[in-house]
Each structure stands twice: as structure tokens, then as C-alpha cells.
Design a protein around this motif. Structure first.
Motif, PDB file in Angstrom:
ATOM      1  N   THR A 116       0.805  -1.187   0.047  1.00 25.55           N
ATOM      2  CA  THR A 116      -0.083   0.004   0.016  1.00 25.55           C
ATOM      3  C   THR A 116       0.846   1.161  -0.129  1.00 25.55           C
ATOM      4  O   THR A 116       0.544   2.305  -0.816  1.00 25.55           O
ATOM      5  CB  THR A 116      -1.002  -0.015   1.236  1.00 25.55           C
ATOM      6  OG1 THR A 116      -0.146  -0.331   2.292  1.00 25.55           O
ATOM      7  CG2 THR A 116      -1.993  -1.146   1.202  1.00 25.55           C
ATOM      8  N   THR A 117       2.033   1.128   1.061  1.00 26.53           N
ATOM      9  CA  THR A 117       2.891   2.298   0.817  1.00 26.53           C
ATOM     10  C   THR A 117       3.437   2.617  -0.559  1.00 26.53           C
ATOM     11  O   THR A 117       3.671   3.713  -0.972  1.00 26.53           O
ATOM     12  CB  THR A 117       4.088   2.215   2.148  1.00 26.53           C
ATOM     13  OG1 THR A 117       3.361   1.742   3.316  1.00 26.53           O
ATOM     14  CG2 THR A 117       4.793   3.251   2.095  1.00 26.53           C
ATOM     15  N   VAL A 118       3.733   1.423  -1.236  1.00 28.12           N
ATOM     16  CA  VAL A 118       4.338   1.831  -2.661  1.00 28.12           C
ATOM     17  C   VAL A 118       3.535   2.291  -3.602  1.00 28.12           C
ATOM     18  O   VAL A 118       3.747   3.146  -4.372  1.00 28.12           O
ATOM     19  CB  VAL A 118       5.003   0.346  -2.902  1.00 28.12           C
ATOM     20  CG1 VAL A 118       5.550   0.282  -4.381  1.00 28.12           C
ATOM     21  CG2 VAL A 118       6.282   0.186  -2.134  1.00 28.12           C
ATOM     22  N   SER A 119       2.269   1.594  -3.416  1.00 29.69           N
ATOM     23  CA  SER A 119       1.313   2.242  -4.445  1.00 29.69           C
ATOM     24  C   SER A 119       0.938   3.639  -4.052  1.00 29.69           C
ATOM     25  O   SER A 119       1.001   4.473  -5.176  1.00 29.69           O
ATOM     26  CB  SER A 119       0.076   1.385  -4.374  1.00 29.69           C
ATOM     27  OG  SER A 119      -0.493   1.650  -2.948  1.00 29.69           O
ATOM     28  N   HIS A 120       0.959   3.954  -2.859  1.00 29.93           N
ATOM     29  CA  HIS A 120       0.754   5.372  -2.426  1.00 29.93           C
ATOM     30  C   HIS A 120       1.821   6.328  -2.911  1.00 29.93           C
ATOM     31  O   HIS A 120       1.583   7.473  -3.502  1.00 29.93           O
ATOM     32  CB  HIS A 120       0.664   5.387  -0.890  1.00 29.93           C
ATOM     33  CG  HIS A 120       0.366   7.035  -0.452  1.00 29.93           C
ATOM     34  ND1 HIS A 120      -0.718   7.753  -0.754  1.00 29.93           N
ATOM     35  CD2 HIS A 120       1.104   7.823   0.388  1.00 29.93           C
ATOM     36  CE1 HIS A 120      -0.666   8.911  -0.008  1.00 29.93           C
ATOM     37  NE2 HIS A 120       0.164   9.018   0.451  1.00 29.93           N
ATOM     38  N   LEU A 121       3.133   5.638  -2.610  1.00 32.33           N
ATOM     39  CA  LEU A 121       4.244   6.612  -3.216  1.00 32.33           C
ATOM     40  C   LEU A 121       4.137   6.683  -4.955  1.00 32.33           C
ATOM     41  O   LEU A 121       4.852   7.616  -4.969  1.00 32.33           O
ATOM     42  CB  LEU A 121       5.273   5.472  -2.801  1.00 32.33           C
ATOM     43  CG  LEU A 121       6.914   6.321  -3.180  1.00 32.33           C
ATOM     44  CD1 LEU A 121       7.305   7.765  -2.546  1.00 32.33           C
ATOM     45  CD2 LEU A 121       7.852   5.336  -2.907  1.00 32.33           C
TER      46      LEU A 121
ATOM     47  N   GLU B 136       1.520  12.163  -9.210  1.00 38.24           N
ATOM     48  CA  GLU B 136       1.201  13.581  -8.491  1.00 38.24           C
ATOM     49  C   GLU B 136       2.149  14.525  -8.846  1.00 38.24           C
ATOM     50  O   GLU B 136       1.863  15.652  -9.379  1.00 38.24           O
ATOM     51  CB  GLU B 136       0.283  13.506  -7.512  1.00 38.24           C
ATOM     52  CG  GLU B 136      -0.386  14.880  -7.061  1.00 38.24           C
ATOM     53  CD  GLU B 136      -1.033  14.789  -5.829  1.00 38.24           C
ATOM     54  OE1 GLU B 136      -1.632  15.935  -5.296  1.00 38.24           O
ATOM     55  OE2 GLU B 136      -1.045  13.635  -5.096  1.00 38.24           O
ATOM     56  N   ARG B 137       3.345  14.215  -8.322  1.00 34.55           N
ATOM     57  CA  ARG B 137       4.491  15.309  -8.300  1.00 34.55           C
ATOM     58  C   ARG B 137       4.794  15.478  -9.768  1.00 34.55           C
ATOM     59  O   ARG B 137       4.905  16.654 -10.345  1.00 34.55           O
ATOM     60  CB  ARG B 137       5.590  14.905  -7.549  1.00 34.55           C
ATOM     61  CG  ARG B 137       6.658  15.640  -7.605  1.00 34.55           C
ATOM     62  CD  ARG B 137       7.955  14.976  -7.023  1.00 34.55           C
ATOM     63  NE  ARG B 137       8.306  13.970  -7.946  1.00 34.55           N
ATOM     64  CZ  ARG B 137       9.534  13.065  -7.604  1.00 34.55           C
ATOM     65  NH1 ARG B 137      10.281  12.893  -6.624  1.00 34.55           N
ATOM     66  NH2 ARG B 137       9.748  12.140  -8.721  1.00 34.55           N
ATOM     67  N   ASP B 138       4.789  14.572 -10.629  1.00 29.27           N
ATOM     68  CA  ASP B 138       5.301  14.747 -11.952  1.00 29.27           C
ATOM     69  C   ASP B 138       4.092  15.680 -12.539  1.00 29.27           C
ATOM     70  O   ASP B 138       4.466  16.415 -13.354  1.00 29.27           O
ATOM     71  CB  ASP B 138       5.269  13.318 -12.765  1.00 29.27           C
ATOM     72  CG  ASP B 138       6.358  12.607 -12.276  1.00 29.27           C
ATOM     73  OD1 ASP B 138       7.163  13.063 -11.885  1.00 29.27           O
ATOM     74  OD2 ASP B 138       6.247  11.309 -12.352  1.00 29.27           O
TER      75      ASP B 138
END
Length: 641
Positions: free
Chosen positions: A340-345, A351-353
Motif C-alpha cells: 500500500t505504501t509503495v502504491s501510495h508512493l 501527482e508530483r510529475d
């Protein structure tokens, strides 16, 4: 071939005349170094030299009657005869026979005996089975040997005799090998053959101490040098023997040194082999002592210990499995959280891109840039504060995990102590003596927290109940002990009272015995007085008979009547005396049980005796008075006439 040379060498030395045995020398001093090896497979039984080796009579010695310092007369009487020797092995001992059977079974099993071997078969084998075992063992010496189908009972003793078996094995014993009186001798011969095989193997594997022996010097014993040495030694010792000597220490030492030079004997290696033989003998003795202990009980104790260790390992394995399952669950949870953390990352990166793309494509005013920078600084402060709080939370989590591990370790120690104490109190396992069908074992890793608390409360309730039962039983036993002590004290006081009563009764009996003895002495004195009085009366009667003998018929009749009356009185007196004696005997028998009755009977008896005695005395006086009156009348009549 070397063993044949050794046997011939030892045989020639033993043929020398020797009347007095020298105990300072070894009996096998002239044997080759192979005889110093330990005998493989031999039992540790001491055998005296006089019965284990065949003795030979002297070639030169007849019966010598001369003294030690007198010259001998050479008489050719015995020439190389042999004496039958007695087997010193305890072949009739059951333990020795069983030991030989075990060694035979081990040897045949190790060498791959083709037939079936059982303990029952070796206890009393048939002739066919013995022949198979003998053929198998003898083939280890001679691989080309084939046992004939006929006359086996002649072939086996002949083979043993050819191998120089020192004892006689009769042909009749081959017909009934498994008989109780035959099997021990046959078993002894078979064990001797096995020892011969082992010695042959050891001689074939080891190097000879005579390092310079070659193929050209195989017959050195039969050479001229050896014969010259032997003849010189024989001539010198025989000449001294004929002069009266019985020991030849100097000649023996000289001959031994010459033989060592001839055979190139290595003294250092000989000493090392002797030390090795001594060490092996001590090791064999230690192993035999260890084999005498109860190995079965030791193995059983080891099995019990191993079973207990196995149970501990199984419980530890189950706890590890539960711990592994918990770790796997945590691992799966962490993997899910990581995913989940990886998917969120990834979403944040995307989003940053997008934001960077928008930032690059749009135009910002200075106010927007300043606002964005301010928001950036606020966000950086927020991130730093959140990262600091995260580090604090992780540090707190680490401290909590360390504290939890310490608490778990303490709990496990207390749990092991609880299990140890429960095993001592016979509460664990479920089938223990004091468990009563309840499970007192705590398994912390097999269940959750709720069931753990429930199990703890259940065990506490059972333990409280067990403690209350034990206290009740203890109080009951204490009360029983107090009651028994009171009853014991009461019994001891009763015993003391009864012992005092017995002492008083014994004292009363002793006094009554003394009183009875005094009464008996008094009665004896009275009887003596009566006897004296009767003797005087008898004398008086005889005197009266003499005086009245020449009287008339009336006086004679009166005298006869008086005599009859006297005998009647005497008979009555004897009867009364017997009655008195019977009464006294009855008094003696009843005195110990009826003390008051005894005293009364003694008084009655004394009064009766007095009455009887007074009556008898009165009757005697009356009779004497009558006799006197008759005598007076007789004298008056005589005077009147």
C-alpha cells in the motif's frame, strides 16, 4: 612356517632336564617375539603353566634319587613320552559357557556365517550344525578345505590333533554334540580354533621383529649355527646337571644372548610390545569390569532421559512453530502495508510529475511564487515535525518491544519454574498421579490473550482447590496423629500399670512359695517325728510279741487283733499322707492364680492334718492302753494259776 620354527624351538628348550623350577625367569624366554602378542578372543581366566603347556619327560632323565651335590647316574629310562593334562577352563560353569556362546555368535556374525544363528541353536546345536560351523571356521585357516560327507566324527578330532589342540576330543562326543555333558568340551575346542584363526590373522598382518630374515634364511633354526649353539648349551648344562646342579641361570643367559644375536632381536621393540600388551590387558580387564555392571538399566535410564528431552524439544518446537506463524502473520501484514505504501508512493510520484508539468507549463507571478515558497516552508516544517514525531514513535516502539521481550523472558522463566514445580508435585502431564484428569500445563504460544487469561484462571481455581484439599487432608492427618499419640500414651500408661500389677503378683507368688516351702519343711519334720514314734511303737510291739509268744490263745488272738488294728491304722495313716501330698500338690498348682483361695486351703489342710495326726495318736494310745490292759489281765491270770 615361522610358527613351526617357534614351536620346535620352545619344544627343544622344554625338553631340557629341570627338576627345580626357577620362578625368577619367564617360562617363554626362548620363544620368538610373536608369542608375546595378546591372544585375541581369549577369556580373562588365569591358567597355570603346569596345565596349559604339554610337559615332556627328559631324554636323559630316569628317576634320580641322588642329592643336590651328588653326581647322577645316566639311565635311559623315558624317551620323549607325553603326559595327559587337565583342562583348566571352567567348561562346566554356566556363565563361562554363555560367555563362550556370545563370543562364538559375534565371531560368526562378523565373518558372515551363511547359516541361521539363534541363541537357542547355539545352546544345544545338532551335529550337522556343528559340522557347518567347524567347516566355516576352519576354512578361515585353509580356504581349500572341504569337509567329507562320511566319517565326520573321525575327521574333526583328527584336524584338531593336527592343529596341536592340547586336549582330547573323543569320537563319541561327535555323535551327540548338543548333549549337556558333551557341548561344553566341543564348544571349548571350537573357541580354541577361533583363537587360532585370530592369532594366524594377527601374525599375517604384523611384521616380524627379526628384521634381517629373508627367503634364504627361512630355515635358520635348522642351520649349523643354531644346532651348534643348542648342542653346546645342552652339553654344558647336562654336565653341570650330572654334577648335582639344578639351575643353570648363567648358561641360560649366555644361550639367550647368543640366540638374540643370531636372530637379531630388537630389545627396544620387544619392550614396547610388552608395554603395549600390558596396556591392552588393563583395557580388557576394565572392559570386563564395565560389562559386569547392569548395562540394561543404564540404557533404560538413558532412554528415559532421551524421551524427556524429546518431549521438551517437541514442546519447544511447537512454541517455535507458533512464534513462526505469528512472525509470518506480521510479515504478511508488513508486506501488505509495504505494498500500500509503495502504491501510495507511486501515486504521489505521479501527482508530483503532474504538478511539475503544470509548473513548467504555467506562468507564475511573483506573488504566486512567494506564496508557493511560503507554503513550501510550512510544508517542510510540517514534514520535519512529523518525521521527528515518527522517530520518537519508532524509538518508543523499540523500547516497548525491548520491555516486552524482557517481560516475555521473565514470564518464560517463571513458566519453566512453574512446570518444574508441577512435575515435582506430580501435576504434569495429564496422566500424573495428582493431576486427577486436569491439565495444569500452561501453553503461552498456542492460544490468544483471552484464552490465556481463561486458562490461567482455570488453573488457579484448580490449584486453589488442590491446596484446600491438601490442607484438609493435612488437618485430618494431624488430628489423626494427635488421637493416635493420645491413644499411644494411654496404652503406655496401661502397660505401666499392668507391669506394676505383674510385679506385685510376682512378689506375692514369691512370698507364697517361701511360705509353702516352710510348711513343707514343717510337714517333713512332723513326718520324721511320726516315723520315729512308729519305730518306737514297732519296737514296743516286738517286745510285747516276744513276751506274749508263750501265752495263751486268748492273748495271741488279742495280739493278732491289735496287729490288724495297727496295720489298719498304718494304712489309714498312709492314705491320709497321700491325701495330704495330693492336696499340697493341688495347692502348688493353684497358688499362682488364686492367692486368697490358696491361703484358705493351706489353713484347712493344716487343721485337717492336725486332726488326723491327733486322731492317729489317740488311736495308737488307745491301742497301746488296750494292750497294756490285756497284758495286765494276762499277768494276773498267770499269777493266779
Amino acid at each position: 612356517m615361522s610358527s613351526g620354527r617357534m614351536s620346535r624351538a620352545t619344544g627343544r628348550i622344554s625338553e631340557l632336564p629341570m627338576r627345580v623350577q626357577d620362578t625368577n625367569r619367564m617360562s617363554n624366554v626362548y620363544t620368538t617375539p610373536q608369542s608375546k602378542q595378546p591372544s585375541f578372543g581369549k577369556l580373562n581366566i588365569p591358567k597355570p603353566q603346569s596345565v596349559t603347556s604339554e610337559r615332556r619327560t627328559s631324554f636323559f632323565g630316569g628317576r634320580r634319587t641322588s642329592g643336590a651335590s651328588m653326581p647322577r647316574n645316566s639311565i635311559m629310562s623315558g624317551f620323549g613320552g607325553t603326559e595327559k593334562i587337565k583342562d583348566a577352563r571352567p567348561l562346566h560353569d554356566k556363565s563361562y559357557v554363555q560367555q563362550c556362546i556370545r563370543q562364538l555368535h559375534e565371531f560368526l556374525t562378523e565373518q558372515g556365517y551363511p547359516g541361521t544363528l539363534t541363541a537357542k541353536t547355539l545352546q544345544s546345536p545338532s551335529t550337522k550344525e556343528f559340522v557347518k560351523m567347524f567347516e566355516f571356521v576352519y576354512r578361515l585357516l585353509d580356504p581349500t578345505f572341504e569337509m567329507p560327507n562320511s566319517k565326520v566324527e573321525e575327521e574333526v578330532p583328527a584336524i584338531l590333533k593336527a592343529l596341536r589342540y592340547p586336549f582330547v576330543l573323543s569320537k563319541c562326543s561327535m555323535y551327540s554334540v548338543g548333549a549337556p555333558h558333551t557341548w561344553p568340551q566341543v564348544l571349548g575346542a571350537l573357541m580354541w580354533l577361533i583363537d587360532t584363526v585370530k592369532i594366524s590373522w594377527s601374525l599375517s598382518r604384523q611384521e616380524l621383529l627379526f628384521s634381517d630374515f629373508g627367503e634364504e634364511s627361512d630355515n635358520i633354526e635348522d642351520g649349523a649355527a643354531y644346532n651348534k649353539l643348542f648342542m653346546d648349551y645342552t652339553a654344558e648344562t647336562y654336565s653341570k646337571f650330572m654334577q648335582g646342579d639344578d639351575t643353570f641361570q648363567d648358561e641360560d643367559e649366555t644361550f639367550l644372548n647368543k640366540l638374540k644375536k643370531l636372530y637379531n632381536v630388537d630389545e627396544a621393540m620387544l619392550m614396547s610390545m610388552e608395554e603395549k600388551h600390558r596396556m591392552l590387558s588393563e583395557e580388557v580387564e576394565q572392559l570386563e569390569k564395565e560389562s559386569q555392571t547392569d548395562r540394561l538399566m543404564t540404557k533404560r535410564m538413558e532412554r528415559v532421559k532421551l524421551q524427556a528431552d524429546l518431549k521438551k524439544l517437541q514442546s519447544y518446537r511447537s512454541s517455535l512453530e507458533t512464534f513462526q506463524a505469528n512472525l509470518e502473520n506480521k510479515d504478511s501484514e508488513l508486506k501488505d502495508e509495504l505494498e500500500t505504501t509503495v502504491s501510495h508512493l507511486e501515486s504521489l510520484k505521479h501527482e508530483r510529475d503532474e504538478l511539475q508539468h503544470l509548473l513548467q507549463n504555467q506562468k507564475f507571478t511573483p506573488a504566486d511564487v512567494e506564496r508557493i515558497n511560503r507554503e513550501k516552508r510550512e510544508l517542510q516544517q510540517t514534514i520535519s515535525s512529523l518525521s521527528k514525531s515518527l522517530e520518537d514513535a519508532e524509538q518508543h516502539k523499540w523500547n516497548e518491544e525491548i520491555a516486552l521481550a524482557k517481560v516475555k523472558e521473565k514470564a518464560e522463566l517463571k513458566l519453566t519454574e512453574y512446570h518444574k514445580l508441577a512435575r515435582k508435585l506430580k501435576l504434569i502431564p495429564l496422566s500424573a498421579e495428582n493431576a486427577c484428569g486436569h491439565d495444569f500445563e500452561i501453553r503461552p504460544f498456542e492460544c490468544g490473550h483471552g484464552s490465556m487469561v481463561q486458562q490461567k484462571t482455570q488453573i488457579q481455581m484448580l490449584l486453589r482447590k488442590l491446596v484446600s484439599d491438601v490442607e484438609e487432608e493435612n488437618s485430618r492427618l494431624t488430628n489423626m496423629k494427635l488421637s493416635l499419640e493420645e491413644s499411644c500414651e494411654q496404652v503406655n500408661s496401661n502397660i505401666m500399670d499392668k507391669s506394676n500389677d505383674v510385679k506385685q503378683l510376682r512378689e506375692q507368688i514369691r512370698k507364697l512359695d517361701e511360705r509353702l516351702d516352710s510348711d513343707m519343711q514343717e510337714l517333713a519334720r512332723e513326718e520324721k517325728d511320726w516315723a520315729e514314734e512308729m519305730e518306737s511303737v514297732e519296737n514296743h510291739r516286738k517286745l510285747l510279741e516276744k513276751k506274749v509268744h508263750f501265752g495263751y490263745d486268748e492273748a495271741v488272738q488279742q495280739l493278732k487283733a491289735a496287729q490288724q488294728q495297727y496295720h489298719l491304722v498304718l494304712q489309714e495313716t498312709n492314705e491320709e499322707r497321700r491325701t495330704v501330698a495330693n492336696n499340697l500338690a493341688s495347692v502348688c498348682t493353684t497358688a499362682a492364680n488364686h492367692l486368697s483361695i490358696t491361703e484358705k486351703c493351706l489353713e484347712d489342710l493344716h487343721s485337717r492334718v492336725q486332726r488326723v495326726c491327733s486322731k492317729a495318736v489317740e488311736e495308737d494310745e488307745a491301742a497301746i492302753q488296750k494292750l497294756r490292759e490285756g497284758l495286765k489281765t494276762f499277768t494276773l491270770k498267770a499269777n493266779t494259776l
